[in-house]
Enzyme design. Structure first.
Site, PDB file in Angstrom:
ATOM      1  CD  GLU A 163     -13.879 -55.031   2.372  1.00 47.93           C
ATOM      2  OE1 GLU A 163     -13.426 -53.536   2.919  1.00 47.93           O
ATOM      3  OE2 GLU A 163     -14.578 -55.401   2.301  1.00 47.93           O
TER       4      GLU A 163
ATOM      5  NE  ARG B   9     -13.096 -40.918   9.446  1.00 44.76           N
ATOM      6  CZ  ARG B   9     -12.590 -42.342   8.329  1.00 44.76           C
ATOM      7  NH1 ARG B   9     -11.546 -43.097   9.383  1.00 44.76           N
ATOM      8  NH2 ARG B   9     -12.607 -41.757   7.055  1.00 44.76           N
TER       9      ARG B   9
ATOM     10  CE  LYS C 157     -13.087 -47.621   0.778  1.00 41.50           C
ATOM     11  NZ  LYS C 157     -12.758 -48.903   1.423  1.00 41.50           N
TER      12      LYS C 157
HETATM   13  P1  ATP Z   1     -14.870 -45.674   3.696  1.00 37.36           P
HETATM   14  O1  ATP Z   1     -14.391 -45.892   5.361  1.00 37.36           O
HETATM   15  O2  ATP Z   1     -14.009 -45.110   3.224  1.00 37.36           O
HETATM   16  O3  ATP Z   1     -14.407 -46.727   3.124  1.00 37.36           O
HETATM   17  P2  ATP Z   1     -12.315 -47.133   4.909  1.00 37.36           P
HETATM   18  O4  ATP Z   1     -11.752 -46.800   6.135  1.00 37.36           O
HETATM   19  O5  ATP Z   1     -13.128 -48.242   5.131  1.00 37.36           O
HETATM   20  O6  ATP Z   1     -12.658 -46.210   3.749  1.00 37.36           O
HETATM   21  P3  ATP Z   1      -9.932 -49.367   4.189  1.00 37.36           P
HETATM   22  O7  ATP Z   1      -9.796 -49.412   2.894  1.00 37.36           O
HETATM   23  O8  ATP Z   1     -10.486 -50.007   5.063  1.00 37.36           O
HETATM   24  O9  ATP Z   1     -11.217 -47.917   3.775  1.00 37.36           O
HETATM   25  O10 ATP Z   1      -9.143 -48.138   4.686  1.00 37.36           O
HETATM   26  C1  ATP Z   1      -7.289 -48.705   4.036  1.00 37.36           C
HETATM   27  C2  ATP Z   1      -6.433 -47.791   5.567  1.00 37.36           C
HETATM   28  O11 ATP Z   1      -7.133 -46.179   5.082  1.00 37.36           O
HETATM   29  C3  ATP Z   1      -7.301 -47.476   7.331  1.00 37.36           C
HETATM   30  O12 ATP Z   1      -5.715 -48.335   8.138  1.00 37.36           O
HETATM   31  C4  ATP Z   1      -7.945 -46.900   7.853  1.00 37.36           C
HETATM   32  O13 ATP Z   1      -7.658 -46.593   8.254  1.00 37.36           O
HETATM   33  C5  ATP Z   1      -7.253 -45.967   6.592  1.00 37.36           C
HETATM   34  N1  ATP Z   1      -8.000 -44.381   6.396  1.00 37.36           N
HETATM   35  C6  ATP Z   1      -9.493 -44.145   5.610  1.00 37.36           C
HETATM   36  N2  ATP Z   1     -10.147 -43.130   5.918  1.00 37.36           N
HETATM   37  C7  ATP Z   1      -9.028 -42.188   6.473  1.00 37.36           C
HETATM   38  C8  ATP Z   1      -9.019 -40.904   6.824  1.00 37.36           C
HETATM   39  N3  ATP Z   1     -10.058 -40.287   6.371  1.00 37.36           N
HETATM   40  N4  ATP Z   1      -8.247 -40.009   7.243  1.00 37.36           N
HETATM   41  C9  ATP Z   1      -6.749 -41.580   7.301  1.00 37.36           C
HETATM   42  N5  ATP Z   1      -6.445 -42.203   6.877  1.00 37.36           N
HETATM   43  C10 ATP Z   1      -8.160 -43.009   6.584  1.00 37.36           C
HETATM   44 MG    MG Z   2     -12.932 -50.630   6.271  1.00 37.83          MG
END
Ligand code: ATP
Ligand code: MG
Length: 581
Positions: free
Chosen positions: A49, A288, A298
């Site tokens: 996102e 994760r 984030k």
């Molecule tokens: P945040 O929780 O930091 O806002 P998010 O998961 O909302 O991160 P996205 O932009 O939705 O961020 O994530 C894009 C991709 O990265 C998703 O497929 C998510 O599963 C993966 N991802 C995010 N954080 C991790 C992590 N710590 N380890 C592995 N994959 C991750």
């Molecule tokens: Mg997300």
């Protein structure tokens, strides 16, 4: 080792580490599940996102998705999941694209793999999402709910209590369709109505209790502008994005496991309606990445930036891709790290030293060597010829003589490290102390004669005499056996530079873990800035160049603050693992 064996070892090392996802793909390959005309049988995606900068956790997902596509001759889509207008911005889109490329991956396929630019935006599917929603309504699988947000929450039940049907659940498809069209036309305020899937309010899986699929949001979107005032919910849009793009294996983190039944439900309805093709994508979850001494949310990273704890998203202490890059990590070391930690379905913490180890392994065979004196102390060779500077040289890399030598000089006054002199040596100290001999690396053997102190008793200069026949690389040098070997630069030709030493940002190994307030766990000494001296050959070093300062560690010229002629060095990591000590 025989040549044969060597080759085998190399092949074993190059072969991708097996994991449960590869096993699933292998099965699908054998069964021909995703054999489709003109399309590879493995299509994955990385779907960020655009609401912030990527971090090391995202890097794991990128390496996994793009890595699987590479290894199975498939392709990986970069897709912006931009269905949440308020928080998203073009700035993040640009930075994310840049980070993916820097990590070594590309959504543009080479011609021999069928070509194609596989960059997608969920917002490009808004029309299709909308058409599928109308289809759900007319086929009896969705309804417009007009309950208040409070009633809706209360009627949802909880883990121990089934939900209660909305009084609007049985309104006719025609009425729902009319309301939905008027929602789209902007006749209602935010929250007045919502479109829900009609599944089962008593389902043990909360995600199946008539999940919301469209909400009213009078908000400007960074790509579609004001064209829409209704936006699809993530759980509705995401599976459809996968299906529209013919994704085969949709890989996400474990917290989405409970969303999988709805993922399958919605794609099945869309396929029945002919909106997406079969075979449909399947979702698989993995654990994760959690890294010690690091936060990877984030929201928390934004707090560090906004409160001025760090200098920005790309501060070299940040676990963002832009921060790690500026710190000096290589894309190769991040890829190796992601490969090493593997993919599992159980949560755990990865030690930060694993990442540092990957950097050392990558840079040791590559990085040019150089000398830096980080905490300078004057060394005066009293019997050295006045005003004379004698040429010295050292290999650029100890295992690569073909890379040549670096040239510098030795003179009467040198800079050495403060810690390389002790007036009263502790047991086992082999460096400079009165009466002891050491080798000045690539130079001469000297014998310490004493030191000068200021009025407070602080040592301000060390004195020694040198042995003119002891120069490194000459025959005479073999006659000198000394235990200490210290580095130095000539005060006459050394360059004064800024060096930044970074330490972990938090004092707690799990600053993110349950209940802890990460903002109270900050390490006050995470950045130390030094005025140091480096060998003269580094005058013209370009920004973003990595090297090893002998005895100190791996450094990079800061890509933001360095200019040619005025480098600023970031320490990437020390030579040995001192983390946690
Ligand atoms: P945040 O929780 O930091 O806002 P998010 O998961 O909302 O991160 P996205 O932009 O939705 O961020 O994530 C894009 C991709 O990265 C998703 O497929 C998510 O599963 C993966 N991802 C995010 N954080 C991790 C992590 N710590 N380890 C592995 N994959 C991750
Ligand atoms: Mg997300």
């Amino acid at each position: 080792m025989s040549n044969d064996n060597k080759n085998k070892t190399a092949a074993a090392e190059a072969a991708p580490v097996s994991n449960f996802l590869r096993a699933i793909i292998d099965n699908d390959q054998a069964a021909g599940t995703y054999q489709r005309d003109g399309m590879p049988s493995v299509i994955t995606r990385f779907p960020p996102e655009p609401n912030g900068y990527l971090h090391i956790g995202h890097a794991k997902s990128i390496c996994l998705n793009f890595g699987l596509a590479r290894d199975y001759d498939g392709r990986c889509h970069l897709r912006f999941d931009d269905t949440n207008p308020e928080k998203e911005d073009q700035e993040y889109v640009d930075s994310i694209m840049d980070s993916v490329k820097w990590l070594g991956f590309d959504w543009q396929q080479p011609a021999e793999n069928g070509g194609g630019n596989h960059l997608y935006f969920a917002s490009d599917y808004f029309d299709k999402f909308y058409a599928i929603a109308e289809h759900l309504i007319t086929s009896g699988h969705a309804y417009v709910d007009s309950q208040s947000a409070e009633d809706m929450a209360a009627n949802r039940g909880d883990f121990s209590k089934p939900g209660v049907n909305s009084p609007f659940r049985e309104r006719s498809a025609a009425e729902s369709l009319d309301l939905f069209r008027r929602m789209k036309a902007g006749e209602f305020k935010d929250g007045e109505h919502i479109l829900r899937a009609k599944i089962d309010m008593a389902s043990p899986n909360m995600n199946m209790r008539d999940p919301a699929i469209y909400r009213i949001r009078h908000a400007h979107h960074h790509r579609t502008g004001d064209a829409w005032c209704i936006y699809p919910m993530y759980d509705y849009a995401h599976p459809l994005e996968d299906a529209i793009e013919n994704i085969s294996h949709s890989i996400c983190t474990l917290e989405f496991q409970d969303h999988r039944p709805f993922y399958d439900w919605i794609i099945e309805r869309a396929a029945e309606g002919g909106f997406v093709q079969r075979p449909v994508p399947r979702q698989y979850e993995f654990a994760r990445l959690n890294l010690t001494y690091v936060v990877t949310s984030k929201r928390k990273l934004r707090k560090l930036v906004e409160d001025g704890i760090v200098s920005g998203w790309d501060d070299p202490r940040m676990p963002t891709v832009v921060g790690i890059r500026r710190r000096g990590y290589t894309p190769e070391s991040i890829q190796a790290f992601c490969e090493r930690i593997g993919v599992t379905r159980s949560d755990g913490w990865i030690d930060y030293s694993t990442l540092e180890g990957c950097l050392r392994e990558d840079l040791d065979p590559k990085a040019a060597r150089a000398t830096a004196v980080l905490r300078p102390l004057k060394l005066i060779i009293d019997n050295f010829p006045e005003a004379e500077n004698i040429a010295c040289s050292a290999p650029v890399h100890p295992h690569h003589p073909e890379r040549g030598n670096r040239e510098f000089t030795i003179g009467k006054e040198l800079w050495i490290e403060q810690e390389d002199f002790m007036e009263e040596p502790v047991k086992g100290y082999f460096r400079l102390f009165p009466g002891n001999k050491v080798r000045l690396r690539y130079g001469y053997v000297v014998e310490c004669t004493g030191c000068d102190k200021d009025e407070n008793g602080k040592v301000i200069a060390v004195h020694c005499n040198y042995f003119a026949d002891s120069k490194s690389g000459t025959e005479g040098s073999a006659n000198y056996k000394v235990k200490g070997n210290i580095h130095w630069v000539n005060a006459a030709d050394a360059m004064e530079v800024e060096v930044r030493l970074y330490d972990r940002l938090f004092t707690d190994a799990n600053p993110d873990a349950g209940g802890k307030d990460f903002m109270t766990l900050l390490n006050p000494a995470s950045l130390e800035t030094l005025r140091a001296y480096v060998e003269p050959g580094l005058h013209n070093i370009a920004p973003d160049t990595r090297l090893q300062f002998e005895r100190h560690g791996y450094f990079v010229t800061d890509r933001v603050d360095s200019t040619v002629g005025k480098p600023v060095f970031n320490r990437i990591t020390t030579l040995k693992d001192s983390f946690g000590k």
